[in-house]
Design a protein around this motif. Structure first.
Motif, PDB file in Angstrom:
ATOM      1  N   ARG B 164      39.628  39.092  60.724  1.00 55.65           N
ATOM      2  CA  ARG B 164      39.349  39.167  62.150  1.00 55.65           C
ATOM      3  C   ARG B 164      40.290  40.151  62.816  1.00 55.65           C
ATOM      4  NH1 ARG B 164      40.522  34.195  64.894  1.00 55.65           N
ATOM      5  NH2 ARG B 164      39.179  35.021  66.536  1.00 55.65           N
ATOM      6  N   LYS B 165      39.782  40.819  63.827  1.00 54.06           N
ATOM      7  CA  LYS B 165      40.584  41.831  64.504  1.00 54.06           C
ATOM      8  C   LYS B 165      40.987  41.311  65.871  1.00 54.06           C
ATOM      9  CE  LYS B 165      40.062  46.603  65.999  1.00 54.06           C
ATOM     10  NZ  LYS B 165      41.019  47.288  65.123  1.00 54.06           N
ATOM     11  N   ARG B 169      47.019  42.482  65.868  1.00 54.33           N
ATOM     12  CA  ARG B 169      47.150  41.876  64.545  1.00 54.33           C
ATOM     13  C   ARG B 169      45.771  41.589  63.965  1.00 54.33           C
ATOM     14  NH1 ARG B 169      47.510  37.721  68.237  1.00 54.33           N
ATOM     15  NH2 ARG B 169      46.343  35.856  67.687  1.00 54.33           N
ATOM     16  N   ASP B 170      45.738  41.484  62.662  1.00 53.57           N
ATOM     17  CA  ASP B 170      44.525  41.061  61.985  1.00 53.57           C
ATOM     18  C   ASP B 170      44.804  39.707  61.363  1.00 53.57           C
ATOM     19  OD1 ASP B 170      43.541  43.462  62.643  1.00 53.57           O
ATOM     20  OD2 ASP B 170      43.310  44.221  60.608  1.00 53.57           O
ATOM     21  N   GLU B 171      43.750  38.916  61.240  1.00 51.72           N
ATOM     22  CA  GLU B 171      43.904  37.628  60.579  1.00 51.72           C
ATOM     23  C   GLU B 171      42.900  37.528  59.449  1.00 51.72           C
ATOM     24  OE1 GLU B 171      45.079  34.554  64.153  1.00 51.72           O
ATOM     25  OE2 GLU B 171      43.336  34.111  62.907  1.00 51.72           O
TER      26      GLU B 171
END
Ligand code: FAD
Ligand code: SF4
Ligand code: SF4
Ligand code: SF4
Ligand code: SF4
Lengths: 659, 270, 465
Positions: B164-165, B169-171
């Motif tokens: 996810r964006k 940060r990305d997750e």
């Protein structure tokens, strides 16, 4: 007797082999789809004489060695008669012999043959010398093949002289006096030879001549000299318009669109591939090849031929083709990027002495990529969507189409009230730079009292780039809608300021059943001046003006002089010509949909053209096309010359000169 | 197993301009298009079809002319297109929209197991990004918004891993299937239809479901089922072409004026 | 007298005012009790005079004021007659509430207080949360109710105290290991639980990726209205929350209400509300709540958080602020000026094609026809002339600033604000001024990151076990 039986056997074997070769090759042509090239017979026959027998292409232009080719061609035609006689006489020595002809006629023929043989020998030597000392630019030029053929022709000629001079020396030739060269050889080399040796020399020469001739015949289909057999018919089949127009496609379920396999070409396209003489002229003039891009028109034609030769036999037997036409990564297959690099400038077709039509082949393959495979450079996705959904290449709102006219009073087009439709074009309406040109055009129209109106926010894109990029499906739909609207509004006369709109509306739309009277502003301006409707004072502040011919105006529509005359009248000086001009003009790099793609490989075409322009030290460069405008302005910026040199459209120059 | 892609037909808001005199929207000649974010959701669905052999259905709630947009989806290769159209669906906010879309998904799931529902991150007209979470919540599916990459799907174990964006940060998240995934534009590049597919789509059927078919309580859908009411619409103040100060003679003054404008508009934080 | 009563006062007919309809999605059609409205291909209404009874429903519901009432000549005649006869004051049509409406009204009266959700990641709060407290305080004051914060996470009590410094008097805290990483399900359950228990009338959430994810789920669960991405909040005379937001790609602003359900929920864009002044002396009450949630209840797991992953691969297309340079920057070195401004604004540097041609910037930064299409909130074009090939790539940006020497450059046609001058002089001044102004307000700046984490932690991939 034994001799003639032996010869007959050899002759029959080789002629059948030749026949078989030809059959094998020409049968493959039947794989192609139908296309009518037998219309307008009178015109075609005229072309046949003009272009083949008069060798118009070879001689025309700046090709130093074209004359040599013409000589070789004519000697070849003469010796074709001589050699037919030679072969027949070999088979029927008792019945066929030129010497049996009436004396006067025989002497004349002997004289012609003798001289033609010498000329042919000299021409061959010249050609060989050229290949040694001025080799063609492309490295792959098949020099070995060329030398082999030239060698054979030379040997043939030498054998001819060997045969005849030995006969003269024997005193058995009654036309000796009329064969100056053979006689010269006989008297300078052969005097004193024994009769026997003379007889065997004659015999040997005869056999050499016979064998080499048959070898030559059989080698022909396998070499680039196949063109000797095909170009003459091709001058009959050649296109009758300046540039060939792409045929329409029928959008029915189950149809195949574009060309993704060699048998989807028309027979003419396949036949073309047999006609290439590998002269390399097309590569010389091609803007893509000239800037080190992988596209080389000669190789495109060559690859089509190779592909046909590889796949043809299988396709004839209804088997699967094994070599892909596009993207096979080897000889006989064309890379995708090659197909996208063409600017459709038409320079290759203009110079090709064999009447080969390169551009339609490239568009055929683009159609396959777009319509069947949906594969194209990523930048085009946006372009295609914008064209389909928003009817302009940039996807700008229709409400902005009239922004250029915010400060002037413009009539909407209305049949009856306004005579001409001024088709502003997407660039003319949206591009800030081109809007100045649009305003200049309107100033000219008004000052000449032309009755004109615009479609405003209802104006659609003409669809040019879609068609050149092979997206015929969307083009087809757009054109049908546009024509519907033109008919509804009663549009008949159209003024354009863009050569692409001009060509598309004038020539492509015709196939959709609308005959519009389209003029490009260059033509119109020139006519208005001629008719005395435009009064000009001469502006002098533009300095040296270099003129650039747009491909779609010049090569495609033969408009060369109108803009030049107008410039001369407006500035009191003829424009300066760049090194390449008129039909040899060099593309700006934006045509064929290249305007919407990034130029990733090699030098930029516009920069090359700008460098050429700068050699003339112009203060102004005159263009007649919004794409050329962008390309030249960008090129000047890249060269850091944009403060020294201005790019102006013809309309702007004229608008400055209006009283 | 089925992937359901939710697509919305929207006016191309980039083409909409405001009449400087009346302040009205100029909508004339503005085309209706597939919501750009949804083209990416659709593409992702088609890729899943290619990769995992799933079937793809598209659903759209909208007026009858939405059929054109659904045909575009068919031309790109979806297996089934369902148009949810009824007077009673009109005027819906996201609460009411997600009700209809969730119910349509449920009905599709009765015939074929639904593993993934794909949505665009948001639309370009409503701009809310709320319909996706609405559908997920109503169906009790895992909710993965702002997905920029689907790393893996395990159909056996019913697991999905996606990236996810988020801001800065990305997750990387693992969730169970079925899941609702809303995608950002970076996830892929949509394909272009081939002509044979377009010709096929011209004759293909678009299934129409109205509320007789869906049998939803009219109080919970459309305008009546909407919790939000749009009270008023006005055109935003948009400074166009205001030249600030004299940048050539006095750059400091021009810079200050600009900073004032920007901080007034909340564009920069001082 | 009797005769007079017989004449029914005509109610008129509804008609569309040309050019006004925004195609909102057929609100008018679905509101019409007589099915008098059909929609055109362009999604505009066509009202049938025969069917219309002039009930005004469509007019009330139309957000664009696109429908008006008018009287046919026949009706006008009757109206005139009535007027002439009685000159009586038109009896005001009293708004009678239906039972249902009355019940709804009673229900919504139970909800009190303004809540702000304090978004945090690994204990670090999002700036927007404090901005919302500023706006929330304003609303609470108008309504004369309490301002509360909602803090959910693992070991985040500190944030409750921090929120007091911005005027919160009560903070609801859900602190448990299940809340360590944001996941929709547990967070949604937690908020719904709190809302149902304490019944706030307004819930504000930041319109961040996380906030929109959560609010969408919560509003659906609670079956209440949620207004997205608000840029303005106010209270009307009836005490309703007026939520103003851009829609239609920023072409219109809409004011939205949630009349019949509670709470009224909004997500609010970051950087729109100004940061309130922090007062560390303020105190409040922490209400600790908990739910019997177990890790096993949730199948969603955050496997990894990747921070600054795009550190070297700048993604122009996704940036909110772009400072773009053109040929007017004169040389490659000058791009450092733009980088400094971009850093100050939290943006990235883009460029026009000619800059790529000149080799000053890599092609990935190119904006335009053959480059990237961008739609940032702020686009600053420095030394870019604005050729159409560039414009098409950026003209839909929310705000465009043009800095260019040439007043005639087409870039000014699309710019919201322009400065005519030398970029090399103007840009450094802007950068310097912004950092000066920020330095003056050093205190609030500190507040932005009350819990500062080890900077080393924030870079690169970090695994979570
Ligand atoms: C001016 C204005 C302001 C509005 N503001 C709000 C508001 O603040 N809150 C609110 O609740 N509603 C609001 N609405 C109503 C709302 O915009 C839509 O009408 C609603 O139906 C869908 O929301 P969306 O377009 O924002 O979708 P989003 O939530 O942004 O869409 C996300 C995804 O859901 C899917 N999707 C959305 N709609 C459909 C559909 N009809 N069919 C199939 N798939 C779909 C798509 O995959 C889409 O990409 C507003 C309407 C107007 C005219
Ligand atoms: S049309 Fe022009 S660009 Fe294309 S192959 Fe021919 S010469 Fe080259
Ligand atoms: S295609 Fe024509 S111009 Fe090109 S090499 Fe062959 S014959 Fe020459
Ligand atoms: S006034 Fe009432 S009856 Fe008439 S169109 Fe509007 S909603 Fe329908
Ligand atoms: S309610 Fe108003 S804006 Fe909406 S469709 Fe009807 S007229 Fe248009």
């Amino acid at each position: 007797m034994t001799n003639s039986i032996l010869f007959l056997t050899i002759f029959l074997i080789s002629i059948s082999f030749f026949g078989w070769s030809c059959f094998r090759y020409f049968r493959l042509i039947t794989l192609g789809k139908a296309e009518n090239r037998f219309d307008h017979l009178g015109k075609r026959i005229r072309d046949l004489f003009l272009y083949s027998f008069a060798q118009r292409c070879s001689i025309s232009g700046s090709y130093r060695f074209g004359v040599n080719h013409a000589i070789l061609f004519w000697c070849f035609m003469i010796l074709l008669v001589a050699n037919t006689e030679f072969l027949l006489a070999g088979i029927f020595p008792d019945y066929i012999n030129l010497a049996n002809l009436p004396t006067g006629l025989y002497y004349t023929i002997a004289l012609i043959f003798d001289i033609a043989s010498l000329l042919a020998l000299l021409a061959v030597l010249t050609a060989a010398g050229r290949r040694l000392f001025f080799p063609p630019k492309y490295i792959e030029a098949r020099t070995r093949d060329a030398f082999f053929i030239l060698g054979m022709v030379a040997v043939l000629m030498l054998a001819f002289f060997g045969l005849h001079s030995s006969e003269i020396a024997q005193g058995s030739e009654r036309a000796a006096l009329y064969m100056p060269i053979s006689s010269f050889v006989a008297s300078s080399i052969l005097p004193g030879a024994s009769t026997e040796s003379l007889i065997s020399l004659a015999n040997i020469s005869w056999w050499i001549h016979a064998i080499v001739l048959l070898c030559f015949l059989n080698y022909l289909p396998y070499s680039k000299h196949m063109h000797i057999l095909t170009v003459i018919p091709n001058s009959f089949f050649k296109r009758l318009t300046r540039m060939s127009l792409q045929p329409r496609e029928e959008f029915n379920k189950g149809n195949v669109f574009g060309v993704g396999q060699v048998d989807q070409f028309t027979w003419k396209a396949l036949f073309d591939s047999y006609c290439c003489t590998e002269c390399g002229r097309c590569s010389d003039v091609c803007p893509a090849t000239s800037t080190n891009k992988p596209l080389n028109p000669r190789l495109v034609i060559h690859d089509i031929k190779e592909n046909l030769l590889t796949n043809g036999p299988m396709l004839i037997n209804k088997e699967q083709a094994k070599l892909p036409l596009i993207g096979g990564g080897q000889d006989g297959s064309i890379d995708e990027e090659v197909i996208w690099e063409c600017t459709t400038c038409g320079a290759c077709m203009e110079v090709c002495p064999a009447f080969i039509e390169h551009v339609p082949r490239i568009t055929d393959m683009r159609r396959d990529l777009v319509e069947m495979k949906a594969r194209f450079p990523q930048e085009l996705l946006n372009f295609f969507e914008n064209m389909e959904q928003r009817s302009n290449p940039w996807g700008i709102a229709p409400a902005e189409r009239t922004k250029w006219a915010a400060k002037i009073n413009v009539q909407p087009f209305e049949a009856g009230k306004t005579e001409c439709l001024f088709f502003v074009g997407c660039a003319g309406a949206y591009d800030a730079r081109s809007r100045h040109v649009t305003l200049a055009v309107t100033k000219i129209l008004d000052s000449a009292g032309v009755s004109w109106g615009i479609l405003g926010k209802d104006e659609p894109c003409c669809g040019d780039s879609l068609r050149r990029l092979g997206n015929e499906y969307v083009f087809d739909r757009m054109v049908k809608e546009n024509i519907e609207m033109f008919k509804e509004k009663g549009v008949r006369k159209v003024i354009t300021q863009c050569p692409h709109c001009y060509h598309t509306l004038k020539n492509d739309y015709r196939r959709y059943g609308i005959e519009l009277e389209v003029v490009h502003h260059t033509e119109l301006i020139n006519n208005l001046i001629k008719e005395g409707r435009l009064e000009l004072t001469q502006t002098r502040d533009l300095g040296n003006i270099a003129f650039h011919d747009s491909c779609y105006l010049g090569r495609y529509n033969n408009i060369y002089e109108a803009p030049r005359k107008a410039i001369a009248l407006a500035t009191n000086q003829a424009p300066v010509e760049m090194e390449r001009h008129h039909d040899r003009s060099f593309c700006c790099g934006a045509g064929g949909g290249r305007m919407w793609m990034e130029e990733k490989i090699g030098k930029h075409i516009n920069v090359l053209r700008i460098e050429e322009a700068m050699k003339e030290n112009p203060e102004t460069i005159c263009v007649c096309c919004p794409y050329c405008m962008t390309m030249f302005e960008d090129g000047l910026k890249d060269k850091g010359a944009d403060n020294r040199v201005k790019v102006l459209d013809l309309a702007e120059i004229i608008a400055k000169a209006i009283k | 197993m089925l992937v359901v892609v939710c697509i919305k037909q929207v006016p191309d808001t980039t083409q909409v301009k405001i009449d400087p005199v009346t302040g009205n929207l100029i909508r004339e000649g503005v085309p209706f298009i597939m919501n750009p974010f949804d083209t990416h959701a659709l593409e992702e669905g088609l890729r899943l079809k290619g990769k995992y052999g799933l079937n793809v259905a598209v659903i759209s709630m909208g007026p009858p002319n939405t059929e054109i947009t659904l045909r575009k989806a068919l031309a790109l290769g979806v297996d089934n297109a369902v148009l949810l159209s009824d007077r009673a669906f009109g005027g819906a906010d996201t609460l009411a929209t997600s009700k209809v879309l969730a119910e349509a998904t449920r009905q599709l799931a009765q015939k074929e197991e639904v593993v993934i529902v794909l949505c665009g991150k948001q639309t370009i007209d409503g701009d809310t990004a709320q319909v996706g979470p609405g559908i997920a919540t109503r169906l009790g599916y895992s909710q993965l918004t702002l997905v920029e990459h689907i790393e893996n799907i395990d159909l056996q174990a019913k697991k999905i891993i996606a990236r996810r964006k988020l801001e800065g940060r990305d997750e990387v998240v693992e969730a169970s299937l079925p899941a609702m995934i809303s995608v950002v534009r970076e996830i892929n590049t949509p394909r272009y239809p081939t002509v044979p597919m377009r010709l096929m789509a011209e004759g293909a059927t678009v299934t129409l479901w109205d509320n007789k078919e869906m049998k939803l309580n009219e109080e919970t859908i459309g305008l009546k089922g909407s919790a939000t009411q749009v009270r008023k619409i006005f055109s935003p103040e948009r400074a166009v072409g205001e030249i600030l100060g004299d940048g050539a003679a006095n750059p400091d003054e021009a810079a200050n004026l600009l900073i004032d404008k920007l901080s007034e508009g909340g564009l920069i934080l001082i | 007298m009797e005769e007079k009563k017989k004449i029914k006062k005509p109610r008129g007919k509804a008609r569309l005012i040309p050019g006004k309809c925004i195609a909102c999605g057929a609100r008018c059609q679905s509101s019409c009790p007589k099915d008098a409205i059909e929609m055109t291909e362009d999604c505009e209404p066509v009202i049938s005079i025969e069917e219309c009874i002039g009930c005004l429903k469509c007019i009330k519901v139309c957000p664009a004021d696109a429908i008006e009432i008018y009287f046919t000549p026949e009706e006008q005649r009757i109206l005139d007659e009535i007027k002439a006869r009685s000159r009586a004051v038109a009896e005001p049509e009293a708004e009678v509430l239906s039972d249902k409406e009355a019940a709804a009204l009673a229900k919504i009266k139970q909800y009190k207080g303004v809540w702000v959700f304090i978004e945090q990641t690994e204990g670090e709060p999002a700036l927007v949360a404090w901005e919302l407290l500023g706006a929330g305080a304003e609303l609470a004051r108008t309504l004369n109710v309490e301002l509360c914060s909602v803090v959910i996470g693992n070991k985040v009590e500190e944030l409750c105290r921090e929120s007091f410094a911005y005027g919160v008097t009560r903070s609801y805290l859900m602190d448990a290991p299940v809340f360590r990483f944001y996941r929709t399900e547990p967070y949604c359950q937690a908020i719904c639980y709190l809302v149902e228990k304490y019944k706030p009338e307004i819930v504000l959430v930041g319109a961040t990726g996380l906030g929109r994810d959560l609010a969408g789920a919560v509003a659906t669960k609670l079956e209440t209205g949620l207004t997205a991405d608000c840029t303005g909040l106010a209270i009307d005379d009836k005490g309703f929350l007026l939520q103003t937001r851009p829609a239609f790609g920023g072409n219109i602003m809409a004011t939205i209400l949630t009349e019949n359900t509670r709470p009224q929920m909004s997500t609010v864009r970051p950087r729109v509300m100004s940061l309130p002044v922090r007062d560390a002396s303020l105190r409040g009450e922490i209400v600790r709540e908990s739910m019997p949630l177990k890790e096993d209840d949730f199948t969603t797991k955050v496997l990894e958080i990747i921070k600054d992953s795009k550190l070297d691969a700048v993604d122009v297309a996704a940036a909110d602020v772009i400072v773009s340079g053109g040929r007017g920057m004169c040389a490659r070195e000058n791009f450092s000026i733009l980088q400094e401004l971009a850093d100050e604004l939290g943006g990235v540097v883009g460029c026009s094609r000619s800059v790529v041609e000149a080799g000053w910037m890599p092609v990935e930064r190119q904006v335009g026809q053959t480059g990237k299409t961008v739609r940032p909130k702020l686009y600053i074009a420095c030394g870019i002339s604005g050729a159409i090939q560039h414009l098409v790539g950026m003209q839909d940006s929310d705000v465009i600033i043009a800095i260019n020497q040439d007043r005639q450059a087409p870039i000014f046609e699309v710019a919201s604000y322009g400065i005519v001058g030398d970029v090399l002089k103007v840009v450094p001044v802007i950068t310097r001024r912004i950092s000066e102004l920020r330095a003056q307000r050093i205190k609030p700046k500190e507040n932005r990151q009350p819990i500062t984490k080890n900077a080393g932690d924030r870079k690169g991939r970090k695994h979570i076990d």
